[in-house]
Design a protein around this motif. Structure first.
Motif, PDB file in Angstrom:
ATOM      1  N   PRO A 151       1.254  -1.115   0.190  1.00  0.00           N
ATOM      2  CA  PRO A 151      -0.076   0.072  -0.251  1.00  0.00           C
ATOM      3  C   PRO A 151       0.821   1.685   0.001  1.00  0.00           C
ATOM      4  O   PRO A 151       1.820   1.225   0.401  1.00  0.00           O
ATOM      5  CB  PRO A 151      -0.665  -0.473   1.440  1.00  0.00           C
ATOM      6  N   SER A 152       0.552   2.333  -0.954  1.00  0.00           N
ATOM      7  CA  SER A 152       1.702   3.202  -0.825  1.00  0.00           C
ATOM      8  C   SER A 152       1.066   4.276   0.490  1.00  0.00           C
ATOM      9  O   SER A 152       2.173   5.065   0.659  1.00  0.00           O
ATOM     10  CB  SER A 152       0.741   4.044  -2.295  1.00  0.00           C
ATOM     11  N   SER A 153       0.499   4.296   1.407  1.00  0.00           N
ATOM     12  CA  SER A 153       0.048   5.165   1.986  1.00  0.00           C
ATOM     13  C   SER A 153      -0.544   4.071   3.380  1.00  0.00           C
ATOM     14  O   SER A 153      -1.048   2.874   2.755  1.00  0.00           O
ATOM     15  CB  SER A 153      -0.786   6.658   2.320  1.00  0.00           C
ATOM     16  N   ARG A 154      -0.100   4.892   4.502  1.00  0.00           N
ATOM     17  CA  ARG A 154      -1.517   3.994   5.343  1.00  0.00           C
ATOM     18  C   ARG A 154      -2.561   4.959   5.970  1.00  0.00           C
ATOM     19  O   ARG A 154      -1.867   5.539   6.174  1.00  0.00           O
ATOM     20  CB  ARG A 154       0.059   3.537   6.902  1.00  0.00           C
ATOM     21  N   GLY A 155      -3.535   3.378   6.326  1.00  0.00           N
ATOM     22  CA  GLY A 155      -4.202   4.536   6.754  1.00  0.00           C
ATOM     23  C   GLY A 155      -6.087   3.305   7.037  1.00  0.00           C
ATOM     24  O   GLY A 155      -5.265   2.428   6.918  1.00  0.00           O
ATOM     25  N   PHE A 156      -7.149   3.633   6.539  1.00  0.00           N
ATOM     26  CA  PHE A 156      -8.516   2.791   6.227  1.00  0.00           C
ATOM     27  C   PHE A 156      -7.729   1.565   5.658  1.00  0.00           C
ATOM     28  O   PHE A 156      -8.496   0.570   6.531  1.00  0.00           O
ATOM     29  CB  PHE A 156      -9.307   3.618   5.668  1.00  0.00           C
ATOM     30  N   THR A 157      -7.145   1.050   4.610  1.00  0.00           N
ATOM     31  CA  THR A 157      -7.031  -0.037   4.159  1.00  0.00           C
ATOM     32  C   THR A 157      -6.687  -0.380   5.172  1.00  0.00           C
ATOM     33  O   THR A 157      -6.467  -1.839   5.694  1.00  0.00           O
ATOM     34  CB  THR A 157      -6.144  -0.091   2.745  1.00  0.00           C
ATOM     35  N   THR A 158      -5.332  -0.557   5.734  1.00  0.00           N
ATOM     36  CA  THR A 158      -4.327  -1.050   6.371  1.00  0.00           C
ATOM     37  C   THR A 158      -4.944  -1.215   7.512  1.00  0.00           C
ATOM     38  O   THR A 158      -4.023  -2.382   8.173  1.00  0.00           O
ATOM     39  CB  THR A 158      -2.844  -0.054   6.447  1.00  0.00           C
ATOM     40  N   VAL A 159      -5.387  -0.033   8.535  1.00  0.00           N
ATOM     41  CA  VAL A 159      -5.804  -0.626   9.721  1.00  0.00           C
ATOM     42  C   VAL A 159      -6.704  -1.620   9.626  1.00  0.00           C
ATOM     43  O   VAL A 159      -6.860  -2.699  10.145  1.00  0.00           O
ATOM     44  CB  VAL A 159      -6.255   0.940  10.105  1.00  0.00           C
ATOM     45  N   THR A 160      -7.764  -1.950   8.183  1.00  0.00           N
ATOM     46  CA  THR A 160      -8.621  -2.289   8.607  1.00  0.00           C
ATOM     47  C   THR A 160      -7.923  -4.204   7.534  1.00  0.00           C
ATOM     48  O   THR A 160      -8.975  -4.748   8.211  1.00  0.00           O
ATOM     49  CB  THR A 160      -9.611  -1.965   6.626  1.00  0.00           C
ATOM     50  N   LEU A 161      -7.582  -4.280   7.354  1.00  0.00           N
ATOM     51  CA  LEU A 161      -7.070  -5.167   7.112  1.00  0.00           C
ATOM     52  C   LEU A 161      -6.374  -5.847   8.673  1.00  0.00           C
ATOM     53  O   LEU A 161      -6.738  -7.350   8.789  1.00  0.00           O
ATOM     54  CB  LEU A 161      -5.305  -5.093   6.042  1.00  0.00           C
ATOM     55  N   ALA A 162      -5.470  -5.320   9.284  1.00  0.00           N
ATOM     56  CA  ALA A 162      -4.951  -5.525  10.477  1.00  0.00           C
ATOM     57  C   ALA A 162      -6.111  -5.767  10.949  1.00  0.00           C
ATOM     58  O   ALA A 162      -6.152  -6.930  12.018  1.00  0.00           O
ATOM     59  CB  ALA A 162      -4.171  -4.217  10.938  1.00  0.00           C
ATOM     60  N   HIS A 163      -7.104  -5.144  11.359  1.00  0.00           N
ATOM     61  CA  HIS A 163      -8.777  -5.416  12.281  1.00  0.00           C
ATOM     62  C   HIS A 163      -8.675  -7.090  11.957  1.00  0.00           C
ATOM     63  O   HIS A 163      -9.440  -7.752  12.606  1.00  0.00           O
ATOM     64  CB  HIS A 163      -8.839  -4.135  11.601  1.00  0.00           C
ATOM     65  N   ILE A 164      -9.526  -6.844  10.258  1.00  0.00           N
ATOM     66  CA  ILE A 164      -9.702  -8.271   9.928  1.00  0.00           C
ATOM     67  C   ILE A 164      -9.004  -9.502  10.561  1.00  0.00           C
ATOM     68  O   ILE A 164      -9.656 -10.497  10.942  1.00  0.00           O
ATOM     69  CB  ILE A 164      -9.959  -8.408   8.380  1.00  0.00           C
ATOM     70  N   THR A 165      -7.996  -9.101  10.353  1.00  0.00           N
ATOM     71  CA  THR A 165      -6.823 -10.219  10.725  1.00  0.00           C
ATOM     72  C   THR A 165      -6.920 -10.948  12.660  1.00  0.00           C
ATOM     73  O   THR A 165      -7.187 -12.007  12.512  1.00  0.00           O
ATOM     74  CB  THR A 165      -5.640  -9.984  10.758  1.00  0.00           C
ATOM     75  N   PHE A 166      -7.090  -9.511  13.115  1.00  0.00           N
ATOM     76  CA  PHE A 166      -7.141 -10.080  14.614  1.00  0.00           C
ATOM     77  C   PHE A 166      -8.094 -10.019  14.749  1.00  0.00           C
ATOM     78  O   PHE A 166      -8.387 -10.977  15.993  1.00  0.00           O
ATOM     79  CB  PHE A 166      -6.370  -9.271  15.343  1.00  0.00           C
ATOM     80  N   SER A 167      -9.259 -10.249  14.494  1.00  0.00           N
ATOM     81  CA  SER A 167     -10.854 -10.702  14.865  1.00  0.00           C
ATOM     82  C   SER A 167     -11.779 -11.177  14.719  1.00  0.00           C
ATOM     83  O   SER A 167     -12.293 -11.702  15.075  1.00  0.00           O
ATOM     84  CB  SER A 167     -12.134  -8.750  14.598  1.00  0.00           C
ATOM     85  N   MET A 168     -11.270 -11.773  13.372  1.00  0.00           N
ATOM     86  CA  MET A 168     -12.274 -13.064  12.471  1.00  0.00           C
ATOM     87  C   MET A 168     -11.753 -14.063  13.788  1.00  0.00           C
ATOM     88  O   MET A 168     -11.983 -15.059  13.512  1.00  0.00           O
ATOM     89  CB  MET A 168     -10.797 -12.926  11.244  1.00  0.00           C
ATOM     90  N   VAL A 169     -10.646 -14.351  13.984  1.00  0.00           N
ATOM     91  CA  VAL A 169     -10.520 -15.032  15.295  1.00  0.00           C
ATOM     92  C   VAL A 169     -11.350 -15.123  16.240  1.00  0.00           C
ATOM     93  O   VAL A 169     -11.450 -16.318  16.287  1.00  0.00           O
ATOM     94  CB  VAL A 169      -8.610 -16.011  16.314  1.00  0.00           C
ATOM     95  N   PHE A 170     -12.053 -14.432  16.561  1.00  0.00           N
ATOM     96  CA  PHE A 170     -12.618 -14.662  17.524  1.00  0.00           C
ATOM     97  C   PHE A 170     -14.087 -14.972  17.178  1.00  0.00           C
ATOM     98  O   PHE A 170     -14.824 -15.775  18.078  1.00  0.00           O
ATOM     99  CB  PHE A 170     -12.667 -13.022  18.504  1.00  0.00           C
TER     100      PHE A 170
END
Lengths: 279, 305
Positions: free
Chosen positions: A131-150
């Motif tokens: 990703p060229s800049s960090r913001g909505f997309t990167t935060v969302t990707l990270a959130h998906i990863t650690f909340s999907m296991v719950f």
């Protein structure tokens, strides 16, 4: 005959006082007229006015809600698939690694999850250009990863309780696997899917550490805004914000409890009617 | 082509998609980042961007980060502070949470639902705001601090008089807030475990003449060991790696390990060192994690004969 457990009840009352006195104190002090957040200076609602007229807070809340809705929805889809996998597919190549991958994020310290995601994004940006800049997309990707296991743990335990016989009956009658999934499995576990989504939503909405690592300048979520203010000390408008949060969440939980209770009662009544008709 | 995909999807593809999508996602966004941390922990710090490299004047794989872990006082102290804070918080959570969980199994069922909801409710409010609530209470001018100070002055000789108790920015504050925020993690598995115990055993021991405390020691406590361990690990593991609480209420001169990792990474921009500390923390947590996964299923199943 049992004696009343006086000691237990006393500790429990102390425990609940411990839980709720800090929250109540914060709510009372949100109406404090003084600028010194901890010294009482008369009743006032000015902190609510200053909070609600703060454009930064509105923008941060909006960004937080957008991230939470998108990431909770994706996490629910992926987490449900993973839960079905663990509950229904007993043997496949790489199952051990898969169940490890599903458990590890639950117990991984958040700092490490945050830093490792950021390292990934920085290296991807360097070698892939995205990703060229960090913001909505990167935060969302990270959130998906650690909340999907719950979501996965919720779905898995629900699937293990569910009766497989209906699914097997449908398969025996010639239904295709996708039809069985959408017509039988998903409707049966729907309450679990809903509570999984809610959990993923609140986890995302509440997260500070992972967001602080994976976001970029100008993309401040509400917890990050609170974080940056609170690091400098106690400020009265955060008291007001906290009070509003507690009231909204409390009302939501009370409403959910009421609806759940009502639907349970209705189901019980339906079940009773059904049995009576059968007799 | 489209037809072939459709047939595949209806047959073997079903399993492929259901297993494959979450698998690929977790590999990409969890497993690869973890491997990156592992790889970077063996690198050396360079002034390039990203700030690490291999080879050059250093040997290909460098253990600089790991050797500094054992030679620099800062890291050893940080690990000790983290472990002792987390252990203290865990013990206090157990001392407070066990009687609360036991009490929850003894109240009438209508009360129980309300009280359980009151235990869970703080979960749904912001973690950050719960930490913040204590910042208000512990501050020098707060009513809570004044109350404790008055009690202290009343009980101690006049020569020890204090104007207020310095609670903020200490390990005491960190442990207190950890107990506050993690107590539900202790209560819920313990309650789930205790609720499944058979009350007949209690009654039998009582009928045979045991006194209530004896019954607790001989009957209830041994059966609740899985719940105790599951709850304790659920508190200990996140507490040891905690970042938010020590940053807000902790003593900045003796940081916890989470803070050290974040600082090495962000302020010092020393990726290999941050990665080495992270890997060391994970290795330390492997034991507690295995304990947790082993006992968690037992706690949920109850003690089946």
């Amino acid at each position: 005959m049992r004696r009343r457990p006086i000691f237990l009840i006393t500790v429990m009352c102390f425990g609940f006082a411990f839980f709720y006195i800090p929250i109540l104190s914060m709510m009372v002090y949100s109406f404090n007229g003084s600028r010194l957040a901890t010294v009482w200076g008369g009743f006032s609602t000015k902190w609510y006015v200053s909070l609600l007229s703060n454009k930064q807070v509105g923008a941060a809340l909006l960004l937080s809600l957008k991230i939470a809705v998108v990431s909770a929805t994706a996490a629910t889809i992926l987490g449900t698939m993973a839960g079905i996998t663990l509950a229904r597919f007993r043997r496949f190549k790489g199952r051990t690694l898969f169940s490890g991958l599903v458990t590890a994020p639950l117990i991984m310290p958040e700092v490490i999850t945050g830093i490792s995601s950021l390292m990934l994004f920085i290296l991807m940006a360097k070698f892939l250009g995205w990703p060229s800049s960090r913001g909505f997309t990167t935060v969302t990707l990270a959130h998906i990863t650690f909340s999907m296991v719950f979501v996965t743990t919720i779905i898995q335990s629900r699937m293990l309780q569910a009766d497989r016989a209906i699914e097997e009956a449908a398969m025996d009658l010639g239904s295709k696997p996708w039809a069985v999934l959408f017509d039988i499995t998903l409707p049966v576990i729907f309450p679990a899917i809903l509570s999984g989504w809610l959990l993923a939503f609140t986890i995302s909405l509440d997260d500070v550490v992972i967001t602080s690592f994976t976001t970029g300048p100008g993309n401040t979520t509400l917890p990050l805004l609170i974080w940056s203010k609170v690091k400098l000390g106690v400020t009265p408008d955060i008291n007001a914000l906290a009070t509003l949060t507690v009231l909204v969440v409390g009302a939501g939980v009370a409403l959910a409890g009421y609806l759940l209770n009502r639907s349970e009662k209705r189901r019980d009544a339906d079940a009773r009617l059904a049995y009576r008709d059968n007799d | 082509m489209r037809n072939r995909i459709a047939t595949w999807l209806q047959g073997r593809g079903y399993r492929g998609v259901i297993i494959g999508l979450p698998y690929i996602w977790l590999l990409l966004f969890f497993f690869i980042p973890f491997l990156l941390v592992l790889a970077i922990s063996f690198g050396t710090r360079t002034p390039t961007a990203p700030p690490f490299g291999y080879g050059g004047e250093h040997p290909w794989i460098s253990f600089v980060g790991y050797s500094r872990l054992f030679h620099d006082d800062l890291y050893i102290r940080a690990f000790l502070v983290s472990l002792s804070n987390a252990a203290t918080a865990t013990v206090l959570c157990l001392l407070l949470g066990y009687p609360m969980s036991l009490a929850l199994t003894r109240v009438s069922s209508s009360w129980r639902n309300i009280l359980l909801m009151l235990v869970i409710l703080p979960f749904w409010t912001s973690f950050l705001l719960r930490v913040y609530a204590w910042m208000g209470l512990m501050g020098k001018n707060s009513w809570f601090n004044a109350l404790l100070t008055d009690a202290y002055n009343l009980l101690t000789p006049a020569a020890w008089h204090l104007n207020n108790i310095p609670m903020m920015h200490s390990n005491f504050a960190v442990v207190l807030v950890m107990v506050y925020t993690y107590l539900p993690f202790m209560i819920l598995p313990l309650y789930a475990n205790l609720e499944r115990l058979d009350p007949v055993l209690d009654e039998a021991a009582m009928d045979l003449g045991s006194r209530p405390f004896r019954v607790f020691l001989d009957v209830t406590l041994p059966q609740s060991v899985p719940g105790i361990i599951a709850g304790a690990m659920l508190v200990f593991i996140p507490a040891a790696g905690e970042l938010v609480i020590p940053t807000l209420v902790g003593d900045a001169s003796s940081p916890m390990i989470g803070r050290v990792i974040a600082d090495e990474f962000s302020s010092a921009s020393d990726w290999p060192m941050a990665a080495s500390v992270a890997i060391a923390l994970l290795l330390l947590m492997v034991g507690p994690m295995m304990l947790y996964t082993h006992y968690q299923s037992k706690a949920e199943a109850g003690d089946e004969p």
